[in-house]
Design a protein around this motif. Structure first.
Motif, PDB file in Angstrom:
ATOM      1  N   ASN A   1     -10.727 -15.357   5.044  1.00 44.15           N
ATOM      2  CA  ASN A   1     -10.635 -16.279   6.188  1.00 44.15           C
ATOM      3  C   ASN A   1      -9.208 -16.553   6.654  1.00 44.15           C
ATOM      4  N   GLU A   2      -8.345 -15.588   6.468  1.00 43.46           N
ATOM      5  CA  GLU A   2      -6.987 -15.626   6.980  1.00 43.46           C
ATOM      6  C   GLU A   2      -6.558 -14.199   7.265  1.00 43.46           C
ATOM      7  N   TRP A   3      -5.593 -14.060   8.198  1.00 43.99           N
ATOM      8  CA  TRP A   3      -5.062 -12.733   8.477  1.00 43.99           C
ATOM      9  C   TRP A   3      -4.004 -12.321   7.469  1.00 43.99           C
ATOM     10  N   PHE A   4      -3.196 -13.269   7.065  1.00 45.50           N
ATOM     11  CA  PHE A   4      -2.074 -12.935   6.184  1.00 45.50           C
ATOM     12  C   PHE A   4      -1.952 -13.983   5.087  1.00 45.50           C
ATOM     13  N   ASN A   5      -2.393 -13.598   3.896  1.00 50.18           N
ATOM     14  CA  ASN A   5      -2.250 -14.447   2.722  1.00 50.18           C
ATOM     15  C   ASN A   5      -2.296 -13.548   1.493  1.00 50.18           C
ATOM     16  N   PRO A   6      -1.164 -12.940   1.138  1.00 46.37           N
ATOM     17  CA  PRO A   6      -1.147 -11.972   0.033  1.00 46.37           C
ATOM     18  C   PRO A   6      -1.788 -12.452  -1.264  1.00 46.37           C
ATOM     19  N   PRO A   7      -1.580 -13.693  -1.721  1.00 42.18           N
ATOM     20  CA  PRO A   7      -2.255 -14.124  -2.953  1.00 42.18           C
ATOM     21  C   PRO A   7      -3.776 -14.088  -2.841  1.00 42.18           C
ATOM     22  N   LYS A   8      -4.306 -14.570  -1.705  1.00 41.74           N
ATOM     23  CA  LYS A   8      -5.758 -14.532  -1.514  1.00 41.74           C
ATOM     24  C   LYS A   8      -6.264 -13.094  -1.411  1.00 41.74           C
ATOM     25  N   GLU A   9      -5.509 -12.245  -0.737  1.00 42.31           N
ATOM     26  CA  GLU A   9      -5.895 -10.843  -0.597  1.00 42.31           C
ATOM     27  C   GLU A   9      -5.927 -10.162  -1.966  1.00 42.31           C
ATOM     28  N   THR A  10      -4.959 -10.491  -2.803  1.00 41.99           N
ATOM     29  CA  THR A  10      -4.900  -9.938  -4.164  1.00 41.99           C
ATOM     30  C   THR A  10      -6.108 -10.391  -4.977  1.00 41.99           C
ATOM     31  N   GLU A  11      -6.428 -11.659  -4.877  1.00 47.00           N
ATOM     32  CA  GLU A  11      -7.570 -12.209  -5.598  1.00 47.00           C
ATOM     33  C   GLU A  11      -8.871 -11.543  -5.151  1.00 47.00           C
ATOM     34  N   ALA A  12      -9.025 -11.364  -3.848  1.00 49.89           N
ATOM     35  CA  ALA A  12     -10.237 -10.733  -3.306  1.00 49.89           C
ATOM     36  C   ALA A  12     -10.345  -9.286  -3.756  1.00 49.89           C
ATOM     37  N   ALA A  13      -9.229  -8.564  -3.730  1.00 48.48           N
ATOM     38  CA  ALA A  13      -9.239  -7.163  -4.164  1.00 48.48           C
ATOM     39  C   ALA A  13      -9.604  -7.050  -5.637  1.00 48.48           C
TER      40      ALA A  13
ATOM     41  N   ILE B   1     -12.831  -5.023  -7.302  1.00 49.40           N
ATOM     42  CA  ILE B   1     -12.677  -4.024  -8.372  1.00 49.40           C
ATOM     43  C   ILE B   1     -13.521  -4.418  -9.584  1.00 49.40           C
ATOM     44  N   ASN B   2     -13.514  -5.696  -9.919  1.00 50.76           N
ATOM     45  CA  ASN B   2     -14.337  -6.171 -11.033  1.00 50.76           C
ATOM     46  C   ASN B   2     -15.822  -5.998 -10.754  1.00 50.76           C
ATOM     47  N   GLY B   3     -16.170  -5.940  -9.460  1.00 50.69           N
ATOM     48  CA  GLY B   3     -17.571  -5.752  -9.071  1.00 50.69           C
ATOM     49  C   GLY B   3     -17.982  -4.299  -8.956  1.00 50.69           C
ATOM     50  N   GLY B   4     -17.077  -3.385  -9.310  1.00 48.80           N
ATOM     51  CA  GLY B   4     -17.436  -1.971  -9.354  1.00 48.80           C
ATOM     52  C   GLY B   4     -16.850  -1.104  -8.256  1.00 48.80           C
ATOM     53  N   ALA B   5     -16.139  -1.698  -7.306  1.00 48.20           N
ATOM     54  CA  ALA B   5     -15.537  -0.899  -6.235  1.00 48.20           C
ATOM     55  C   ALA B   5     -14.316  -0.154  -6.761  1.00 48.20           C
ATOM     56  N   ASP B   6     -14.251   1.142  -6.471  1.00 49.11           N
ATOM     57  CA  ASP B   6     -13.094   1.917  -6.941  1.00 49.11           C
ATOM     58  C   ASP B   6     -12.222   2.452  -5.806  1.00 49.11           C
ATOM     59  N   VAL B   7     -12.657   2.216  -4.550  1.00 51.88           N
ATOM     60  CA  VAL B   7     -11.828   2.530  -3.387  1.00 51.88           C
ATOM     61  C   VAL B   7     -11.897   1.321  -2.443  1.00 51.88           C
ATOM     62  N   LEU B   8     -10.732   0.827  -2.038  1.00 50.18           N
ATOM     63  CA  LEU B   8     -10.671  -0.389  -1.240  1.00 50.18           C
ATOM     64  C   LEU B   8     -10.075  -0.151   0.147  1.00 50.18           C
ATOM     65  N   MET B   9     -10.526  -0.980   1.076  1.00 45.81           N
ATOM     66  CA  MET B   9      -9.908  -1.075   2.403  1.00 45.81           C
ATOM     67  C   MET B   9      -9.781  -2.553   2.719  1.00 45.81           C
ATOM     68  N   GLN B  10      -8.868  -2.899   3.615  1.00 48.98           N
ATOM     69  CA  GLN B  10      -8.762  -4.283   4.027  1.00 48.98           C
ATOM     70  C   GLN B  10      -8.614  -4.381   5.525  1.00 48.98           C
ATOM     71  N   ASN B  11      -9.046  -5.518   6.076  1.00 49.04           N
ATOM     72  CA  ASN B  11      -8.769  -5.836   7.472  1.00 49.04           C
ATOM     73  C   ASN B  11      -7.912  -7.096   7.482  1.00 49.04           C
ATOM     74  N   THR B  12      -6.903  -7.089   6.618  1.00 46.77           N
ATOM     75  CA  THR B  12      -5.912  -8.147   6.540  1.00 46.77           C
ATOM     76  C   THR B  12      -4.548  -7.520   6.796  1.00 46.77           C
ATOM     77  N   ASP B  13      -3.518  -8.361   6.867  1.00 45.69           N
ATOM     78  CA  ASP B  13      -2.257  -7.886   7.422  1.00 45.69           C
ATOM     79  C   ASP B  13      -1.181  -7.479   6.422  1.00 45.69           C
ATOM     80  N   SER B  14      -1.389  -7.706   5.136  1.00 50.58           N
ATOM     81  CA  SER B  14      -0.350  -7.338   4.172  1.00 50.58           C
ATOM     82  C   SER B  14      -0.758  -6.105   3.389  1.00 50.58           C
TER      83      SER B  14
END
Length: 383
Positions: free
Chosen positions: A212-224, A228-241
């Motif tokens: 729910n933000e465009w640019f928040n590296p700590p939140k983006e890191t937490e989400a990523a 990964i913990n949920g089984g995703a091994d390739v990631l994409m983002q629609n965030t700015d960092s």
């Protein structure tokens, strides 16, 4: 002195010269003739440069969205040189404070203003109504005014190409997306990423975590990390960092860059970057303003116009995946390939695009559903 004034002066001088010659006063006519010649040949006064301002939602060093816009601004300077003067304000919030920034830009004499994020739409409309002599350009919005037009890039084309590569490289058949704000633009990108991956791997599932933000590296890191913990091994983002790519690097997973070439932020994780080149549009818009051809409207540019690309593909991506990527890119460029073509169903099994039907821009601009294969519900869908 204007050209018309110089012409009148020269004409008057010539008339005086003729009169003096007629009176036999040749020695007095010579200086007048020289003055007339000098007036006629004097260079035109150099016009004042067009002052252009950019409002950025993030820092110019974010490595993604704002960085891409600032590269477009630099392309403008290279193209037009001293015909323009550009400036920018970074980290302008998507709130009422944006109105103050726009008014300050006007006060500094800027006559062309670019607002580079969706949340600037209402403040920009308000300011545009008060300053009809200033031209406004709003990125990713949908409201226009006589002196305000919208522009956007078909980022979903980059997302689809990213999906082709991600679907070819996943080992778990589970992809992850860090979403910013659940507006149609972002939902469309998540869906297109999934459709691209499914075009090479029908088993693909996509998980989404919203910050729910465009640019928040700590939140983006937490989400990523959660993905990964949920089984995703390739990631994409629609965030700015570049935080998602960095997290994939730290966790030994793979990811794609977004908006700009992010290969330097996670060399081992990086599979390629879906990039936006704002330069071509910024050059067109500025030329329109300089030449008096600017008019309101809506622009949405993609691979065809040189605004979207997928670059820096990793060496370990299989040759067949690279070939598929180039095939898609070529098809998008010449119009022979369409991403959103039916049959397409949502993740509840409802048909949203009939067989062989091609989505128009109105359809694409209003997407509020997940396609089959994307887990969960779109926030705020009321279901």
């Amino acid at each position: 002195m204007s050209l018309s004034k110089r012409t009148l002066l020269a004409t008057a001088a010539v008339a005086t010269l003729a009169a003096l010659v007629g009176c036999g006063k040749k020695e007095e006519a010579a200086p007048v003739a020289e003055a007339a010649s000098a007036a006629a040949s004097a260079p035109a006064a150099k016009p004042e440069p067009l002052k252009i301002a950019f409002a950025y939602v993030g820092p110019v060093g974010d490595g993604g969205w704002t960085f891409a816009h600032d590269n477009g601004r630099k392309a403008l300077e290279k193209e037009f040189g001293d015909k323009i003067v550009t400036s920018f304000v970074e980290k302008v919030p998507e709130a009422a404070d944006a109105e103050r920034v726009f008014r300050d830009m006007i006060g500094q004499g800027n006559k062309l203003i670019f607002g580079t994020t969706f949340g600037y739409m209402e403040p920009m409309l308000k300011v545009a109504a008060d300053t009809p002599d200033v031209k406004f350009e709003h990125a990713t919005g949908y409201k226009t005014a006589p002196n305000m037009r919208t522009y956007d890039s078909r980022t979903y084309e980059g997302a689809y190409m990213a999906g082709v590569i991600a679907g070819s490289m996943t080992k778990t058949n589970t992809l992850g997306v860090v979403g910013s704000i659940p507006i149609p633009e972002v939902i469309r990108n998540i869906n297109s990423f999934t459709l691209g991956a499914q075009s090479v791997n029908p088993k693909i599932k996509t998980k989404v975590v919203w910050v729910n933000e465009w640019f928040n590296p700590p939140k983006e890191t937490e989400a990523a990390t959660s993905l990964i913990n949920g089984g995703a091994d390739v990631l994409m983002q629609n965030t700015d960092s570049a935080a998602v790519l960095k997290t994939a690097e730290d966790k030994g997973k793979r990811a794609v860059g977004w908006d700009s070439d992010m290969s330097a932020y996670g060399p081992k994780a990086h599979l390629g970057s879906a990039v936006i080149n704002w330069g071509p549009y910024y050059i067109k818009a500025t030329r329109d303003a300089l030449e008096g051809q600017w008019s309101t409207g809506k622009a949405w540019w993609g691979v065809k116009e040189g605004a979207i690309d997928f670059v820096s593909v990793a060496e370990d991506v299989p040759a067949e995946a690279k070939a598929k990527l180039e095939q898609v890119k070529a098809g998008l460029k010449d119009g022979s390939f369409v991403i959103w073509k039916g049959p397409i169903v949502d993740n509840a099994g409802k048909e949203v695009l009939a067989k062989d039907a091609v989505a128009d821009d109105e359809f694409l601009g209003g997407i509020k559903f997940y396609v089959k294969g994307v887990d969960g519900r779109v926030p705020g869908d009321g279901k």
